[in-house]
Design an enzyme around this catalytic site. Structure first.
Site, PDB file in Angstrom:
ATOM      1  N   ASP A   1      -3.102 -28.973 -31.467  1.00 37.75           N
ATOM      2  CA  ASP A   1      -4.337 -28.399 -30.937  1.00 37.75           C
ATOM      3  C   ASP A   1      -5.482 -28.588 -31.926  1.00 37.75           C
ATOM      4  OD1 ASP A   1      -6.044 -26.804 -29.264  1.00 37.75           O
ATOM      5  OD2 ASP A   1      -5.672 -25.116 -30.594  1.00 37.75           O
TER       6      ASP A   1
ATOM      7  N   GLU B   1      -0.232 -31.159 -26.686  1.00 37.78           N
ATOM      8  CA  GLU B   1      -0.586 -30.819 -28.068  1.00 37.78           C
ATOM      9  C   GLU B   1       0.607 -30.942 -29.002  1.00 37.78           C
ATOM     10  OE1 GLU B   1      -4.080 -27.658 -26.709  1.00 37.78           O
ATOM     11  OE2 GLU B   1      -2.088 -26.933 -27.289  1.00 37.78           O
TER      12      GLU B   1
END
EC number: 3.1.26.3
Length: 369
Positions: A50, A131
């Site tokens: 992320d 992610e």
């Protein structure tokens, strides 16, 4: 995952893992690791991924919309506009669709309860997977930014409805006076419930709002996707909906760049193509061209340079020459001619709905389902 699955994932993200356990960990949900305590799950990988994705997208936007002028930073977009663009690029919906488009969710390791609840269909789960894969690449390559940048670009180019290329088409279409581009998927309907499975259908946004469905043309086995910019129509065909949309969007993007060149330039300088490409970049007509050089030797032992001119939305253009300086110009010339002179295929008229063996081909002229 078996060897074939692993190979598919690695080729899709354009990265080969040294430690395949990290790749498998990226696909391991907490529910599975709780049932198999000897295994680690993907939650920490997701955290790192992320952060990496956030940095990559921010840098990409900086290169696209900002520059240094008179020792100060100037930007085409204000803070609010940049925030909105970023939220679209890394939204849960966008990242989840990337995973769904490419089919990665079927490789997830899920606990029994998650399997029962079919959480692999969840947007949050697919966003987490996106992610976590980036986080796994970071751990495997020891945070090599060039490799991470390559993977991020590849994964974002798995063409979601709100992908970066869509934003470029939208921006240029408005700036050049064509208004909002209209995204129109082709769809087929059938009375057979087996044909309405998730493998055959894909829910997508039309333009930047509203939803429809699309499935393969029963005659060709291909997906079709249309984009209209002003009165100009572009049709993409592909094995999957992502590829069909990409093909249509690239045509629209190339058309808009040619229109922008016509508006800003009387004549392009082909005597120094590398400099001309840089000028197009400075005027925000195109993205920045990346160059990759590689030296090798011919059969007589003479050194030869290979140059790749790489432009997002266009691809790679190569040249070979004994001179490193000249080979850059040669590759740049191929790219420049493609940008400015290639005839963009347009569709004069889309077909009206027709029927194929009980299956209706539905075209929605208003862009609504």
């Amino acid at each position: 995952m078996n060897r074939q699955d692993i190979g598919f994932v690695q080729s899709s993200i354009n990265y080969q893992f040294k430690n395949l356990q990290l790749l498998e960990q990226a696909f391991t949900r907490k529910s599975y690791s709780e049932e198999h305590p000897e295994l680690q799950n993907n939650e920490v990988l997701e955290f790192y991924g992320d952060e990496i994705l956030d940095f990559f997208v921010t840098k990409m936007m900086y290169k696209r919309f900002s520059r240094i002028l008179n020792n100060e930073l100037v930007s085409e977009k204000n803070e609010g506009e940049l925030t909105k663009l970023k939220s679209i690029l890394v939204s849960k919906e966008s990242l989840a669709r990337c995973m769904y488009n490419i089919g990665f969710s079927k490789f997830l390791y899920l606990g029994k309860s998650d399997e029962k609840n079919e959480v692999y269909k969840s947007k949050s789960v697919n966003e987490d997977l996106f992610e976590a894969i980036i986080g796994a690449v970071a751990a495997d390559c020891d945070w090599n930014y060039e490799k991470l940048e390559k993977v991020c670009r590849t994964m974002l180019d798995m063409e979601t409805t709100n992908g970066y290329l869509a934003l470029l088409v939208k921006e240029k279409s408005h700036r050049l006076g064509f208004g909002e581009p209209c995204y129109r998927p082709f769809a087929w309907q059938t009375d057979n419930p087996e044909d309405w499975q998730s493998d055959n259908l894909f829910n997508m946004g039309i333009g930047f709002g509203g939803f429809g469905s699309t499935s393969k043309n029963p005659k060709t086995g291909k997906h079709e996707y249309g984009i209209q910019v002003g009165e100009n129509k572009f049709t993409g065909i592909g094995d999957g909906i992502a590829q069909a949309k990409l093909n249509a969007e690239q045509k629209a993007y190339h058309f808009l760049i040619q229109e922008e060149i016509k508006q800003q330039f009387q004549n392009l300088d082909y005597t120094n193509p590398a400099s001309t490409l840089h000028e197009l970049f400075q005027k925000k007509v195109i993205m920045e061209v990346r160059y990759e050089f590689n030296e090798y030797h011919d059969e007589n032992g003479n050194p030869i340079w290979n140059c790749k001119a790489i432009l997002e939305g266009y691809g790679t253009f190569e040249a070979d020459n004994a001179s490193k300086k000249q080979v850059k110009q040669d590759a740049s010339l191929k790219l420049l001619k493609f940008i400015a002179k290639t005839k963009i295929e347009q569709t004069e008229k889309w077909e009206i709905p027709t029927f194929y063996h009980g299956m209706a081909r539905i075209w929605h002229d208003e862009g609504k389902i």
